[in-house]
Design a protein around this motif. Structure first.
Motif, short mmCIF file in Angstrom:
data_model
loop_
_atom_site.label_atom_id
_atom_site.label_comp_id
_atom_site.label_asym_id
_atom_site.label_seq_id
_atom_site.Cartn_x
_atom_site.Cartn_y
_atom_site.Cartn_z
N TRP A 61 -84.49 1.68 60.22
CA TRP A 61 -84.38 1.51 58.78
C TRP A 61 -83.63 2.67 58.11
N GLY A 62 -83.20 3.64 58.89
CA GLY A 62 -82.55 4.81 58.32
C GLY A 62 -81.24 4.51 57.63
N TYR A 63 -80.63 3.36 57.92
CA TYR A 63 -79.36 3.02 57.28
C TYR A 63 -79.50 2.94 55.76
N ALA A 64 -80.71 2.63 55.29
CA ALA A 64 -80.90 2.42 53.85
C ALA A 64 -80.57 3.67 53.04
N THR A 65 -80.71 4.84 53.65
CA THR A 65 -80.37 6.08 52.94
C THR A 65 -79.30 6.87 53.69
N HIS A 66 -78.50 6.17 54.46
CA HIS A 66 -77.46 6.81 55.25
C HIS A 66 -76.37 7.39 54.34
N LYS A 67 -75.74 8.46 54.82
CA LYS A 67 -74.70 9.12 54.03
C LYS A 67 -73.50 8.21 53.74
N ASP A 68 -73.34 7.13 54.51
CA ASP A 68 -72.22 6.21 54.29
C ASP A 68 -72.47 5.25 53.13
N ARG A 69 -73.68 5.26 52.56
CA ARG A 69 -73.94 4.36 51.43
C ARG A 69 -72.95 4.63 50.30
N THR A 126 -72.39 4.25 46.45
CA THR A 126 -73.26 4.05 45.31
C THR A 126 -72.54 4.04 43.96
N GLN A 127 -71.21 4.22 44.00
CA GLN A 127 -70.43 4.18 42.76
C GLN A 127 -69.48 2.99 42.79
N PRO A 128 -69.40 2.22 41.70
CA PRO A 128 -68.42 1.13 41.65
C PRO A 128 -67.01 1.69 41.77
N MET A 129 -66.12 0.88 42.38
CA MET A 129 -64.74 1.32 42.58
C MET A 129 -63.79 0.15 42.34
N ILE A 130 -62.61 0.47 41.90
CA ILE A 130 -61.58 -0.55 41.67
C ILE A 130 -60.23 0.01 42.13
N ARG A 131 -59.29 -0.89 42.35
CA ARG A 131 -57.90 -0.51 42.60
C ARG A 131 -57.05 -1.76 42.37
N ASP A 132 -55.80 -1.56 42.03
CA ASP A 132 -54.91 -2.68 41.75
C ASP A 132 -54.40 -3.33 43.02
N ARG A 133 -54.11 -2.52 44.01
CA ARG A 133 -53.61 -3.03 45.29
C ARG A 133 -54.35 -2.31 46.41
N ILE A 134 -54.44 -2.95 47.57
CA ILE A 134 -55.22 -2.34 48.66
C ILE A 134 -54.47 -1.19 49.31
N SER A 135 -53.25 -0.98 48.92
CA SER A 135 -52.51 0.18 49.43
C SER A 135 -52.76 1.42 48.58
N GLU A 136 -53.53 1.28 47.50
CA GLU A 136 -53.79 2.39 46.60
C GLU A 136 -55.16 3.00 46.88
N GLY A 180 -74.08 -2.42 46.55
CA GLY A 180 -75.24 -3.27 46.72
C GLY A 180 -76.51 -2.44 46.88
N ALA A 181 -77.62 -3.14 47.03
CA ALA A 181 -78.92 -2.50 47.19
C ALA A 181 -79.54 -2.97 48.50
N SER A 182 -80.16 -2.06 49.22
CA SER A 182 -80.85 -2.43 50.47
C SER A 182 -82.15 -3.13 50.14
N VAL A 214 -89.43 -0.50 47.03
CA VAL A 214 -90.03 0.75 47.46
C VAL A 214 -89.43 1.93 46.70
N MET A 215 -88.16 1.83 46.39
CA MET A 215 -87.45 2.88 45.65
C MET A 215 -86.46 2.21 44.70
N GLU A 216 -86.01 2.97 43.73
CA GLU A 216 -85.02 2.44 42.80
C GLU A 216 -83.67 2.31 43.50
N PRO A 217 -82.85 1.32 43.10
CA PRO A 217 -81.53 1.17 43.72
C PRO A 217 -80.71 2.45 43.61
N LEU A 218 -80.10 2.84 44.71
CA LEU A 218 -79.32 4.09 44.71
C LEU A 218 -78.13 4.00 43.76
N SER A 219 -77.65 2.79 43.53
CA SER A 219 -76.50 2.62 42.64
C SER A 219 -76.91 2.34 41.20
N GLY A 220 -78.20 2.16 40.96
CA GLY A 220 -78.67 1.88 39.61
C GLY A 220 -79.04 0.44 39.37
#
Length: 976
Positions: free
Chosen positions: A305-313, A315-325, A707-709, A730-736
């Motif tokens: 279950w450690g993935y739920a708080t893994h450093k790869d999570r 937690t911030q929304p992101m956008i870009r116009d093209r996938i090369s950016e 997303g939220a685990s 069990v805990m609040e969503p890391l992303s809010g």
């Protein structure tokens, strides 16, 4: 919120589960269901079923009895000698755990003599045990608590040295074994044998030299241990203990929730420490009152279950116009506005049907329901699909056609009453290990087993379990084998004529009977196609149809090895035909039981995730049904079925499908023909991915919504047995935000109002609009623990067994299941057949398990190849093997084994760099478009370098990782 704790009462209805408020009590020995008997314990009259132990009777009456070796998940053993009692008229001091109650019996659990005896026994234990300055055991454990309660002040015996100097075994990443703290109570050994069924533990040595040993005395990590944690849960002394507890101390709070891995749907107590929105998870303990698992677990749910708080999570929304950016981190408001604007612009330019959405089988029912509602009500079309398309959609189609409902017929406990079990295209010890343990227990107690699988799975020949028949068929010939089984049953007069006459359509049955009776369907005629000796097919058919010693309870369990074929729907109907023909439907111990792959595959289908069906499997073209949803949702709905996932990809390449909202699925890794999927995603103007990690699909996305685990949300999952269980935050969503809140925000920004304050309100809407969920409420789930749909006025507490008196469709319907060979055939160019599956320690596309210590067991996908095929190609164990199909080419490390037959190779798809789905093709089920993952014609050769695709993949991944690592905040980007 904490769950109401439940137990099985001891009255005349032991199967009914009711609220229980006295904590997680261990009653020492299992419950019984006999005639009521009354006895006296400590001057108190107690009434319990016959067969109940004196210990359990006392504890149920609220009378504490000291114990160490006893637990109610195992039969009594009587080794610790602390539960001694006095019984009037009997000599000595019998162990209460092994002594059954008798009418009129008078028992004393407390006396000066008993106290003295117990203290003496405890002193003997403590004489060879590490103690602290107060003379108590060093480990915070039940053993220490008991020593304190018995009032042991000093140890009068000399200090022993049998165990104190032994080294700890810390080889397992999740738990440690300290022999110094072991009292050799055998609980761990018995748990491994009776609950898990692995037999990995034993007691080596004799007398004071006795100690617990894994395997042949090797470290836990290299032994047969499967790390299910049953031994750790059973240990009363802390000799076996979770490393997380050792590192962080005992937990302080408990929340009961549901596992987010496979379709078994195990209940767990999440034990945490600390206050505030993000308490530390200390451990997950299988919940003893969970109906699906009854206190057992596997390595994934218990420890990974450690993935739920893994450093790869992310937690911030992101956008870009093209996938090369590079990605730009933005606020939730900006990300949602950007996504909505892109989707609306696409529809304005390319039409209403140019966008669609994918629901997730890893998200809750409520979240899945909202996504399909978003697509239908806010997007204005039916372009919604789910990952169930690529796994169990043939189950929904085949069972709906034959039995009338798109789900399995039984609860998991039903297997305990089966006399014959037919396992087709499933490997539960790897994919559904908790159910596998239950299955193995039934086999050890006398049930017979038929395995139909191209590989020699563990259950063919496991410790104390051996299949009576292993039909090792060629990949793609399921329907041929099923027809041959039916042929034997029909031509040898082994039908249940009465059941068929009363419960099934006469004409359809007559046509089916004449079809399967044809000589072309005989085992002998089909043997060249299936590769299975006719004698084995005949023997298996007779065993399934006639049962054991006159008992005709035969159950079929099947998995993706049935559905992921060009004839997946045909095979499911063939399975239902067999069950109806032999009367094996509608009671415990029988049935047709699909083993679902992900935690909420069943639920995602129930919630209306298919483009042609609204929630409850009702067609969008039905004006009455559609009108009900239109009234509730306040918007007109399209009567036309939308696009399936494969259709979306084709339309994207054609230019007519331009935008996709994908919640909780990794299409680029999980779907077949990876290069085709990548091209389709690249052709879209807006790909929105909502997930907890930057997965493969997100590398092709323009919007990333965190997303939220499962630990960060409330809701429900529905498992493979139709069991609806609570998921508790069990805990609040890391992303809010939880996933349902994100979907709601997107709908509101698109102009379609959603105003839910809590998932219970979403479930209330589901219940109001879906007949099979009409009686489901959070309050009822909290009260009863779980519910199996249908749950309505006719079945207010759910339906464990379906089709009891009649089929949902009225009368069962037989279908002719003509065998059509797959287009994926062995040829001179591609002489081998590739099939795919899973391993125990990894899960699905690996996004969760690859971020845990489970990689210690499996860190790459490998190619299993038969020794004959390997030798012919100059391939040895560990060599790199190039695997090529008409779709593509990849390279995997070879594992030479006779688990696969000659002419067959096998791999998994847990690691994206392996590219297993680069070589799977676009071949799919005729009725549902479920991909044919299980049959791909390939050639294998020895190679020395990665494939061209793998080299491109590494470059692309490196580029995308760089763009992610260099993501910029929107304000910084604007300033520059």
């Amino acid at each position: 919120m904490q769950a109401t704790e439940l137990r099985r009462p001891t009255d005349a209805d032991p199967e009914r589960w009711v609220p229980y408020g006295h904590g997680d009590t261990d009653y020492g020995t299992p419950a019984r269901a006999g005639t009521a008997l009354t006895l006296t314990i400590d001057e108190r009259e107690v009434t319990v079923p016959s067969g109940t132990s004196v210990m359990r009777a006392a504890i149920e009456a609220g009378i504490a009895v000291p114990k160490l070796c006893a637990t109610d998940s195992l039969e009594a053993f009587g080794s610790c000698r602390l539960c001694l009692v006095e019984i009037e008229g009997r000599k000595g001091y019998p162990a209460s755990c092994t002594t059954p109650v008798e009418a009129g019996m008078k028992v004393r659990t407390r006396s000066a003599r008993l106290d003295k005896l117990r203290r003496g026994v405890m002193e003997l234990y403590l004489s060879d045990h590490p103690l602290d300055e107060s003379g108590l055991p060093t480990a915070d454990s039940a053993f220490r608590d008991l020593a304190q309660s018995l009032g042991v002040k000093q140890v009068r015996y000399g200090r022993g040295t049998a165990h104190l100097a032994e080294a700890k075994d810390e080889s397992n990443p999740y738990f440690a074994y300290d022999p110094a703290k072991c009292i050799v109570c055998y609980r761990c050994v018995r748990a491994c044998e009776d609950i898990q069924g692995t037999y990995a533990l034993t007691v080596s040595g004799r007398g004071f030299a006795a100690r617990i040993a894994a395997g042949q005395g090797e470290p836990f990590m290299t032994s047969e241990c499967v790390s299910c944690g049953a031994c750790v849960a059973s240990c009363p002394t802390g000799s076996l203990l979770e490393k997380s507890v050792i590192a962080h101390g005992r937990p302080e709070r408990t929340t009961v929730t549901t596992c987010a891995y496979c379709g078994v749907g195990c209940s767990f107590k999440v034990e945490t420490k600390g206050e505030g929105p993000s308490p530390r998870v200390i451990r997950m303990v299988p919940y003893r009152y969970g109906r699906a698992n009854e206190g057992h677990a596997c390595v994934k749910g218990r420890f990974a279950w450690g993935y739920a708080t893994h450093k790869d999570r992310v937690t911030q929304p992101m956008i870009r116009d093209r996938i090369s950016e590079p990605w730009r981190e933005v606020s939730w408001d900006e990300a949602i506005a950007f996504a909505a604007g892109r989707l609306r612009a696409i529809q304005a330019r390319h039409g209403r049907d140019a966008i669609g959405g994918i629901t997730s089988s890893r998200c809750t029912n409520e979240e899945t329901y909202l996504v399909q509602k978003l697509v239908r009500a806010a997007f204005g079309n039916n372009n919604v699909d789910t990952c169930a398309r690529v796994c169990h959609s043939p189950t929904g189609y085949g069972l709906k056609q034959t039995l009338g409902e798109s789900a399995g017929t039984q609860e998991f406990r039903s297997v305990e009453k089966a006399d014959v079990i037919m396992l087709i295209g499933a490997n539960p010890t790897e994919g559904h290990p908790v159910f596998a343990s239950r299955l193995k227990r039934r086999l050890r107690r006398g049930a017979r087993l038929i395995v139909i699988d191209p590989r020699r799975i563990e259950l063919v020949d496991a410790p104390h379990v051996k299949a009576d028949f292993h039909l090792q068929l060629r990949p793609g010939s399921n329907v041929a084998v099923l027809n041959s089984l039916a042929h034997v049953i029909v031509t040898e007069g082994r039908l249940d004529e009465r059941f068929v006459a009363e419960r099934c359509e006469d004409r359809a049955f007559a046509q089916w009977r004449d079809f399967v009776a044809g000589a072309e369907n005989s085992p002998e005629a089909m043997q060249p196609c299936t590769g299975v000796p006719a004698s084995l097919v005949r023997g298996a058919a007779r065993l399934y149809a006639t049962g054991v010693d006159g008992r005709r309870n035969a159950a079929i369990y099947y998995g993706l090895g049935v559905t992921e074929h060009a004839q997946g729907s045909t095979a499911v109907m063939g399975i239902a035909n067999l069950a109806m023909a032999t009367g094996n439907v509608g009671r415990e111990g029988v049935g047709v039981n699909p083993l679902r792959g992900q935690n909420n595959v069943q639920g995602s289908c129930d919630m209306g995730s298919f483009p042609h069906e609204l929630p409850g499997y009702r067609h969008v073209s039905d004006a009455t049904v559609r009108g009900m949803f239109e009234s509730a949702w306040g918007v007109a709905l399209s009567p036309e079925p939308g696009l399936r996932i494969p259709n979306m990809f084709e339309a994207a390449l054609d230019g007519s499908f331009r935008g996709l909202y994908c919640q909780g699925e990794d299409l680029l890794q999980s779907d077949p023909n990876t290069q085709h999927v990548a091209a389709a995603l690249a052709a879209m103007d807006c790909v929105i991915v909502q997930d907890i990690f930057m997965n493969e699909t997100a590398k092709c996305a323009h919007v990333f919504l965190p997303g939220a685990s499962f630990l960060e949300k409330d809701g429900t999952f529905t498992n493979a047995e139709r069991r609806v269980s609570r998921v508790r935050k069990v805990m609040e969503p890391l992303s809010g935000y939880a996933d349902w809140e994100v979907t709601q925000r997107l709908a509101n920004t698109l102009g379609y109002p959603m105003r839910y304050a809590h998932p219970r309100e979403i479930m209330a809407e589901i219940a109001a609009l879906t007949p099979t969920f009409a009686g489901v409420t959070y309050e009822k789930l909290d009260r009863l623990g779980s519910l199996q749909w249908p749950c309505n006025d006719a079945a207010p507490e759910g339906t464990p067994t379906m089709h009891v008196d009649s089929f949902v469709r009225g009368k069962g319907r037989f279908f002719i299941t003509r065998y059509v060979p797959s287009d994926e055939k062995s040829t001179r160019r591609y002489p081998l057949l590739l099939t795919t599956g899973r391993v125990l320690t990894q899960y699905n596309v690996g996004a969760q398990t690859r971020r845990t210590e489970n990689v210690r067991w499996q860190h790459e996908d490998v190619l299993e190849i038969h020794p004959h095929d390997a030798e012919a190609r100059g391939i040895a164990e560990g060599d790199w093997a190039g695997v090529e199909s008409r779709a593509g080419r990849t390279v995997l490390r070879a594992r030479v084994t006779d688990r696969v037959a000659a002419g067959v190779v096998y791999t998994t798809f847990h690691f994206p760099e392996s590219g297993a789905n680069v070589i799977t093709t676009d071949s799919s089920d005729w009725a549902t478009n479920c991909p044919e993952y299980k049959v791909t014609a390939v050639q294998v050769s020895k190679v020395a370098q990665p494939s061209a695709w793998q080299r491109r993949y590494r470059r692309f991944s490196a580029e995308q990782e760089s763009l992610f690592e260099h993501r910029r905040h929107a304000d910084e980007a604007a300033a520059k």
